[in-house]
Design a protein around this motif. Structure first.
Motif, PDB file in Angstrom:
ATOM      1  N   UNK A   1       0.794  -1.224   0.000  1.00 59.03           N
ATOM      2  CA  UNK A   1       0.000   0.000   0.000  1.00 59.03           C
ATOM      3  C   UNK A   1       0.826   1.273   0.000  1.00 59.03           C
ATOM      4  N   UNK A   2       2.088   1.170  -0.372  1.00 58.53           N
ATOM      5  CA  UNK A   2       2.966   2.345  -0.362  1.00 58.53           C
ATOM      6  C   UNK A   2       2.905   3.146  -1.658  1.00 58.53           C
ATOM      7  N   UNK A   3       2.390   2.549  -2.719  1.00 57.58           N
ATOM      8  CA  UNK A   3       2.317   3.246  -4.006  1.00 57.58           C
ATOM      9  C   UNK A   3       0.869   3.372  -4.453  1.00 57.58           C
ATOM     10  N   UNK A   4       0.498   4.570  -4.837  1.00 64.56           N
ATOM     11  CA  UNK A   4      -0.838   4.814  -5.380  1.00 64.56           C
ATOM     12  C   UNK A   4      -0.832   4.525  -6.865  1.00 64.56           C
ATOM     13  N   UNK A   5      -1.970   4.158  -7.400  1.00 66.69           N
ATOM     14  CA  UNK A   5      -2.082   3.889  -8.821  1.00 66.69           C
ATOM     15  C   UNK A   5      -1.992   5.180  -9.629  1.00 66.69           C
TER      16      UNK A   5
END
Length: 77
Positions: free
Chosen positions: A70-74
């Motif tokens: 969950x560290x990178x957003x799309x």
């Protein structure tokens, strides 16, 4: 946050970036969306980035992708 603590957070973030390289830059770039660099982040955003960087280090050690953690957003914005 006082200037000494801000500098400490920035220095620690930069140290993690140097230690782990390019993958960490993605986490930093995401946090800096809308500002020039980490020095311009608001206090709460800087602290969150530092926490995210520590979590990202754990992910690298444990073989967990940043996306799965969950560290990178799309998308940005």
């Amino acid at each position: 946050m006082d200037a000494i603590m801000r500098e400490w957070h920035c220095r620690m973030i930069r140290n993690v970036r140097r230690r782990w390289g390019e993958p960490m830059q993605h986490v930093i770039d995401q946090a800096c969306c809308g500002v020039v660099d980490i020095d311009q982040l608001a206090d709460d955003a800087l602290i969150q980035l530092h926490k995210d960087m520590e979590r990202a280090e754990e992910c690298i050690r444990e073989g967990i992708s940043f996306h799965d953690a969950g560290l990178l957003r799309a998308h940005y914005g």
